[in-house]
Motif scaffolding. Structure first.
Motif, PDB file in Angstrom:
ATOM      1  N   ASP A   4       1.863   6.638  -6.764  1.00  0.00           N
ATOM      2  CA  ASP A   4       0.785   7.550  -7.184  1.00  0.00           C
ATOM      3  C   ASP A   4       1.234   9.005  -7.067  1.00  0.00           C
ATOM      4  OD1 ASP A   4      -0.772   5.316  -7.504  1.00  0.00           O
ATOM      5  OD2 ASP A   4      -1.958   5.614  -5.672  1.00  0.00           O
ATOM      6  N   GLU A   5       1.828   9.329  -5.920  1.00  0.00           N
ATOM      7  CA  GLU A   5       2.267  10.711  -5.708  1.00  0.00           C
ATOM      8  C   GLU A   5       3.309  11.098  -6.743  1.00  0.00           C
ATOM      9  OE1 GLU A   5       1.142  12.969  -3.610  1.00  0.00           O
ATOM     10  OE2 GLU A   5      -0.212  11.679  -2.471  1.00  0.00           O
ATOM     11  N   ALA A   6       4.228  10.182  -7.006  1.00  0.00           N
ATOM     12  CA  ALA A   6       5.325  10.491  -7.918  1.00  0.00           C
ATOM     13  C   ALA A   6       4.804  10.719  -9.336  1.00  0.00           C
ATOM     14  CB  ALA A   6       6.353   9.356  -7.903  1.00  0.00           C
ATOM     15  N   VAL A   7       3.887   9.868  -9.777  1.00  0.00           N
ATOM     16  CA  VAL A   7       3.379  10.002 -11.147  1.00  0.00           C
ATOM     17  C   VAL A   7       2.577  11.300 -11.285  1.00  0.00           C
ATOM     18  CG1 VAL A   7       1.915   9.001 -12.932  1.00  0.00           C
ATOM     19  CG2 VAL A   7       3.358   7.519 -11.529  1.00  0.00           C
ATOM     20  N   LEU A   8       1.715  11.558 -10.303  1.00  0.00           N
ATOM     21  CA  LEU A   8       0.899  12.773 -10.381  1.00  0.00           C
ATOM     22  C   LEU A   8       1.778  14.018 -10.412  1.00  0.00           C
ATOM     23  CD1 LEU A   8      -2.066  11.957  -7.979  1.00  0.00           C
ATOM     24  CD2 LEU A   8      -2.112  12.171 -10.469  1.00  0.00           C
ATOM     25  N   TYR A   9       2.795  13.999  -9.578  1.00  0.00           N
ATOM     26  CA  TYR A   9       3.695  15.149  -9.535  1.00  0.00           C
ATOM     27  C   TYR A   9       4.432  15.298 -10.863  1.00  0.00           C
ATOM     28  CZ  TYR A   9       7.431  18.286  -8.123  1.00  0.00           C
ATOM     29  OH  TYR A   9       8.294  19.336  -8.050  1.00  0.00           O
ATOM     30  N   VAL A  12       6.233  -2.542  -7.252  1.00  0.00           N
ATOM     31  CA  VAL A  12       4.994  -2.548  -6.470  1.00  0.00           C
ATOM     32  C   VAL A  12       4.121  -3.722  -6.907  1.00  0.00           C
ATOM     33  CG1 VAL A  12       2.826  -1.313  -6.030  1.00  0.00           C
ATOM     34  CG2 VAL A  12       4.990  -0.059  -6.057  1.00  0.00           C
ATOM     35  N   GLU A  13       4.003  -3.888  -8.226  1.00  0.00           N
ATOM     36  CA  GLU A  13       3.122  -4.926  -8.746  1.00  0.00           C
ATOM     37  C   GLU A  13       3.657  -6.316  -8.401  1.00  0.00           C
ATOM     38  OE1 GLU A  13       0.294  -3.473  -9.921  1.00  0.00           O
ATOM     39  OE2 GLU A  13      -0.318  -5.539  -9.553  1.00  0.00           O
ATOM     40  N   ALA A  49       8.263  -7.224   0.045  1.00  0.00           N
ATOM     41  CA  ALA A  49       7.380  -6.054  -0.029  1.00  0.00           C
ATOM     42  C   ALA A  49       7.924  -4.887   0.787  1.00  0.00           C
ATOM     43  CB  ALA A  49       5.979  -6.429   0.455  1.00  0.00           C
ATOM     44  N   THR A  50       8.589  -5.177   1.893  1.00  0.00           N
ATOM     45  CA  THR A  50       9.057  -4.059   2.711  1.00  0.00           C
ATOM     46  C   THR A  50      10.358  -3.471   2.158  1.00  0.00           C
ATOM     47  OG1 THR A  50      10.170  -5.550   4.265  1.00  0.00           O
ATOM     48  CG2 THR A  50       7.903  -4.911   4.775  1.00  0.00           C
ATOM     49  N   ASP A  51      11.217  -4.310   1.609  1.00  0.00           N
ATOM     50  CA  ASP A  51      12.401  -3.757   0.931  1.00  0.00           C
ATOM     51  C   ASP A  51      11.957  -2.902  -0.247  1.00  0.00           C
ATOM     52  OD1 ASP A  51      14.142  -4.910   2.697  1.00  0.00           O
ATOM     53  OD2 ASP A  51      14.862  -6.495   1.354  1.00  0.00           O
ATOM     54  N   MET A  52      10.942  -3.396  -0.953  1.00  0.00           N
ATOM     55  CA  MET A  52      10.383  -2.639  -2.067  1.00  0.00           C
ATOM     56  C   MET A  52       9.882  -1.274  -1.583  1.00  0.00           C
ATOM     57  SD  MET A  52       7.188  -1.575  -3.187  1.00  0.00           S
ATOM     58  CE  MET A  52       5.918  -2.661  -2.580  1.00  0.00           C
ATOM     59  N   ALA A  53       9.154  -1.272  -0.460  1.00  0.00           N
ATOM     60  CA  ALA A  53       8.571  -0.019   0.028  1.00  0.00           C
ATOM     61  C   ALA A  53       9.665   1.002   0.335  1.00  0.00           C
ATOM     62  CB  ALA A  53       7.711  -0.274   1.263  1.00  0.00           C
ATOM     63  N   GLY A 113       0.826  -1.211   0.000  1.00  0.00           N
ATOM     64  CA  GLY A 113       0.000   0.000   0.000  1.00  0.00           C
ATOM     65  C   GLY A 113       0.855   1.253   0.000  1.00  0.00           C
ATOM     66  N   LEU A 114       1.891   1.226   0.836  1.00  0.00           N
ATOM     67  CA  LEU A 114       2.771   2.391   0.930  1.00  0.00           C
ATOM     68  C   LEU A 114       3.483   2.628  -0.401  1.00  0.00           C
ATOM     69  CD1 LEU A 114       4.146   4.581   2.604  1.00  0.00           C
ATOM     70  CD2 LEU A 114       5.757   2.867   3.435  1.00  0.00           C
ATOM     71  N   GLY A 115       3.982   1.549  -0.990  1.00  0.00           N
ATOM     72  CA  GLY A 115       4.667   1.667  -2.280  1.00  0.00           C
ATOM     73  C   GLY A 115       3.721   2.227  -3.341  1.00  0.00           C
TER      74      GLY A 115
END
Lengths: 375, 402, 259
Positions: free
Chosen positions: A248-253, A281-282, A313-317, A241-243
């Protein structure tokens, strides 16, 4: 349906308040009440105890949504489940009858007490003791860095009952807020997940009734291991979820920020960072969902899978939130934007519920065992 | 229902674009109407080939409508003062009455009304119907509507206007239902149709995105509530003459099933944003509470009040009473500064009737620029400090010259 | 206690954008939602039910798809939904709407309290609530911002006024409209959502409620739309150009004239 409910809470209740709760290090009492009203505290609890009767997968879906909003708040929610699992895994029917409905309705928050000053990843270093004195257990010792401590009403803790019995010498107990001889340390100040509360549990000749023992005497380590096997996919889903939120924030920005006359997303250097974020993320999501389904299928051996998804998942995040800050660059580093908080929040995911190094040990040992058996 | 002449329809899609309710769609080159149609008629107006029509049942206009004459306004009285909107209604009502060649009357309900009736005459009323009774000291829907109904039935005015205030919006709808007549809420424009003397009532609909002109063809009185601060009051003229008619209502009609136990005034330490001549409003573009400080500073320098978009209020930079827009307040100051407000429809509804709108935003495509009198595209964090600095300089300059 | 909540399905205003070229509404992707003020009315009803026991019935007048809004209401704590739907209702103004709802509510039988949102965001008229109270001949209070207590057939509440608030006592059955300050609406619960999925709304047609055809819809409306048009915005639009300093200079010159 679960996703809809959790998503609405995240959008309407969590996101508007997350920055303030983080800044003030304030416990999200109101939001947890909203989550309770939506019946989500009972998600993983069987229907006969007032729950929804869901499994690991349902839990993973809800946690992923909450963590898109705030990992601190999601942690407070997840830690209640962590406190409830030992009772669900090993507790007697009477014990479940007593505690589960309150936890399922969200009336009482639970917490889990394992870690001590000299015992974290090395559970054998536990110093807290429980001695049977007539009809009561007398508990002495201190638990450290306990999530929800002070705000929870029900605690599942581990203590040594027979030191000479080694791994069979520990047992788990339910401690209730207000038990004589039970108190809390001061609230810790943390790098991230600052909306969650972390304190010590202090036991000074804490006396509790005999029937607070969870399961049989000596099964403490077993219960802890089973609990963590069940909870790790939840932590992994916090990473997912965090990732996702950081992506999302990065793409929108990147779509909106203009440099050299173009939105920065039109530069390949930025596109590649975003692409790598999305891939990770996926991939993590797929592994976490797969693991949760594996657990729900009734599989016996789940330690390896559960550890693998937690690590991945947490290393990814951590990586993805760091990249998100990089994409937002100067803005990303400022508190006006949510990504610096996401990066701070990500770090704990690699540490709590067993560091990612310990998880790799678990995976390694499981591989060793598996391959010895198959030969 | 909406009728579509499939032969005439050319499938151009104008109607589809116009429909606010998404009720009409062009399928296979012909317009098709769906369930959500409210028969508002906007598609009929835009259709260039006349393919759309609304079946209206021709209603007989009763003869007795002619017996209704005169323009009335409700003069809201609370806390020993006449609400400002009453004078605005007199301003608007005066024009309507003059055009129709009928008297303008005010209805004054309350207790211990003092010289209020005289003030209403000085502002344009020819007659004041005054009901001064302790039972009307506190506003209750029942009693106010009952007394007003009796007055209307007795004197039969053709038009009744009231302010769209908390009180007006509360009991006027009840009154209209009692009289079985139509009511148009929140009007921003009123006019008389020359041909038949009908009252044309224009109001924003759909959050101000469309304006609708409404009439009340077959029943009387024609009733409307009017937004405060939209109509211009006439100035006070102490020499004006008028008649004060005291009315004693039937005691039974003053009974209310609602009791006001206590009436509490909440003092606000800041200027009410409805009343300020200059409003400086800030939005999401200010990025933080610190950013919002610039808005407060500018407002202070200009002697105005601070307002905000919903985004700023939701972020906790400023409390809710300062919110402008659909879920906040509707304002129309002389000058409205929109700083870092992109101009969501919901916000624009609340401020678009301001005399002058100055918009500052970094996105040149922000919708706010469509309503702005003066627009500045740029970085707020450069423009605002500069503006503040320059105004401050000019002030100290003036002080020095004195 | 039997509580009826009037809800309305409206287009989600947050999705509505003004098309800068044509100056018309762009409805692309606009979803239908429960009127936001009605969510507060529903929450007030559910809180009362939790406090004093009873039932909450959500009623809506609208096209068949308005049933979605009734499902939302059940997901958020209503017990039952009533859909008043008939082609004959189309084009109703507030007068015809309050007539239709009053007939439907009479059909449902006895009640203690009707709660409505203060207004709907698409029409903004705030007339249906008071009109309904008049037709049912029950006491009514607008703009409730707090319900203090509800005992022995009377309800105590605070009514928001332009300059403060009034403490009010009213006999039930009664009707009130609520403002958003009254509460923070809950999000739907899992159990509520499951209940909503299974909910079979009571559907009432014009014939079912025994309504007089000439009082319904467009025909029953006392007001008629003469025309609809886009609001015209300020004619003398002027974008200031140049460096920050130059723009500020120009603005100050304009401001000098204005103030």
């Amino acid at each position: 349906m679960i996703v809809d409910v959790a998503r609405q809470i995240t959008a309407e209740k969590i996101i508007p308040q997350r920055a303030e709760l983080d800044e003030k290090e304030e416990f999200p009492t109101e939001i947890l009440r909203d989550i309770a009203k939506a019946d989500l505290f009972g998600l993983y609890i069987p229907e006969e105890y007032g729950g929804f009767g869901g499994g690991s997968f349902e839990m993973v879906l809800a946690l992923e949504e909450f963590s898109k909003g705030c990992v601190g708040i999601a942690t407070s929610f997840a830690a209640s489940a962590l406190g409830a699992y030992p009772i669900l895994v090993s507790g007697s029917d009477e014990m479940k009858d007593k505690y589960m409905p309150e936890i399922a309705s969200g009336a009482k928050l639970a917490a889990f007490g394992l870690t001590e000053a000299n015992a974290g990843s090395d559970a054998s270093g536990i110093q807290t003791t429980a001695v049977l004195d007539g009809e009561e257990w007398v508990i002495n010792g201190t638990k450290q860095w306990i999530t929800n401590a002070g705000d929870a009403k029900i605690y599942s803790i581990i203590a040594i009952t027979d030191r000479d019995k080694g791994p069979r010498g520990a047992s788990m107990f339910v401690i209730e807020d207000g038990d004589p001889g039970f108190s809390y340390g001061v609230k810790e100040k943390k790098l991230g997940i600052r909306a969650s509360s972390t304190r010590e549990l202090i036991f000074k000749d804490c006396r509790i009734p005999k029937d607070r023992l969870i399961g049989r005497r000596g099964t403490g380590f077993f219960t802890v291991m089973k609990t963590l096997d069940l909870s790790r996919p939840g932590i992994a889903s916090l990473g997912v979820g965090l990732g996702q939120a950081a992506l999302d924030e990065a793409v929108l920005y990147a779509k909106q920020r203009v440099q050299f006359g173009k939105p920065v997303i039109s530069f390949q250097a930025v596109q590649h960072i975003l692409a790598d974020m999305a891939i990770q993320v996926e991939a993590a999501r797929a592994l976490v969902y797969g693991t949760a389904r594996h657990i729900d299928s009734g599989a016996k051996e789940i330690s390896k899978e559960s550890s693998m998804c937690k690590v991945m998942a947490t290393d990814m995040a951590m990586k993805v939130t760091t990249d998100s800050v990089q994409v937002l660059a100067g803005h990303g580093y400022m508190r006006e934007y949510p990504v610096e908080k996401m990066m701070r929040d990500a770090k704990i995911l690699q540490i709590y519920e067993g560091t990612n190094q310990i998880q790799r040990n678990v995976i390694g040992q499981a591989l060793n065992k598996e391959y010895s058996r198959s030969k | 229902m909406l009728k579509i002449d499939v032969e005439a329809c050319i499938g151009c899609g104008l109607c589809e674009d116009t429909c606010t309710f998404g009720a009409i769609k062009v399928e296979d080159s012909v317009a098709v109407v769906g369930e959500t149609c409210t028969l508002c008629g906007s598609c009929v107006d835009v259709c260039e080939v006349g393919a759309l029509s609304i079946d209206t049942v021709e209603k007989n206009v009763p003869d007795e409508l002619k017996d209704w004459a005169g323009v009335w306004i409700y003069a809201e009285y609370r806390d020993a003062r006449i609400a400002p909107v009453a004078f605005e209604l007199l301003g608007a009502g005066r024009k309507l009455a003059d055009q129709l060649g009928v008297p303008l009357s005010a209805v004054l309900l309350g207790s211990a009304l003092g010289e209020s009736a005289e003030a209403l005459i000085a502002h344009g009323a020819d007659q004041v119907y005054r009901v001064d009774d302790p039972a009307l000291a506190n506003f209750t829907d029942d009693a106010y509507a009952n007394v007003f109904e009796d007055l209307i039935r007795e004197h039969q005015p053709e038009i009744v206007l009231a302010g769209a205030t908390a009180i007006g919006r509360s009991f006027i709808p009840r009154l209209a239902t009692m009289l079985a007549t139509g009511l148009t809420a929140d009007c921003t424009d009123l006019a008389i149709r020359a041909e038949d003397g009908a009252l044309l009532q224009t109001r924003p609909a759909f959050g101000g995105n469309i304006m609708a002109t409404i009439e009340c063809p077959t029943t009387r009185p024609q009733m409307a509530t009017v937004r405060p601060l939209v109509m211009k009051p006439n100035s006070h003229d102490g020499s004006r003459q008028g008649e004060i008619i005291d009315f004693t209502p039937d005691p039974a009609r003053l009974q209310s099933r609602v009791r006001v136990l206590r009436s509490v005034r909440e003092e606000s330490d800041e200027v009410n944003i409805n009343e300020a001549d200059v409003l400086v409003a800030g939005g999401r573009g200010l990025e933080s509470e610190k950013g919002f400080e610039m808005v407060r500073e500018l407002a202070g320098l200009l002697g105005g009040a601070t307002a905000a978009s919903r985004a700023a209020v939701d972020s906790g930079w400023i409390p809710y009473p300062h919110q402008v827009g659909q879920t906040g307040k509707t304002v129309c100051p002389k000058v409205y500064f929109a700083c870092g407000i992109s101009g969501a429809v919901q916000h624009m509804v609340g401020m678009q009737s301001s005399d002058t709108i100055i918009a500052i935003n970094r996105d040149e495509n922000a919708p706010i620029f469509q309503v702005a009198t003066y627009g500045m595209v740029g970085d707020l964090f450069e423009i605002l400090p500069k503006l503040i600095e320059r105004i401050r300089e000019s002030r100290t300059g003036e002080a020095g010259n004195r | 206690m039997k509580i009826i909540v009037c809800v309305k399905q409206v287009p989600d205003a947050k999705d509505v954008r003004l098309d800068p070229k044509t100056n018309t509404l762009s409805r692309e992707g606009v979803e239908s939602i429960m009127n936001p003020f009605d969510r507060h009315a529903l929450e007030a009803a559910v809180v009362l039910k939790e406090q004093y026991c009873g039932t909450v019935t959500a009623i809506t007048m609208g096209p068949p798809q308005a049933e979605e809004t009734l499902r939302d209401a059940v997901a958020c704590g209503a017990d039952h939904g009533v859909l008043v739907s008939d082609r004959a209702f189309a084009g109703a103004d507030t007068w015809a709407t309050s007539y239709t709802l009053a007939k439907a509510i009479e059909k449902l039988g006895e009640f203690d309290l009707i709660i409505c949102g203060k207004q709907a965001i698409d029409g903004d008229t705030a007339q249906v609530g008071p009109g309904l109270a008049q037709r049912l001949d029950i006491p009514y209070v607008a703009y409730a911002r707090k319900i203090t207590e509800c005992v022995d057939g009377t309800i105590r509440l605070e009514r928001l006024m332009d300059d403060g608030y009034d403490e009010i006592e009213m006999e039930m059955p009664a009707l009130m409209t609520v403002v958003k300050e009254i509460n923070e609406p809950r999000v739907p619960s899992l159990k509520g959502k499951m209940k909503a999925k299974k909910m079979q709304a009571t559907v009432l047609s014009a014939a079912d409620i025994g309504a007089a055809p000439e009082l319904l819809g467009l025909q029953g409306s006392n007001t008629q739309v003469v025309k609809v048009f886009s609001p015209h915005f300020s004619a003398d639009k002027c974008m200031l150009a140049g460096t920050t300093d130059e723009m500020v200079d120009q603005l100050l010159a304009k401001l000098d004239k204005l103030l």
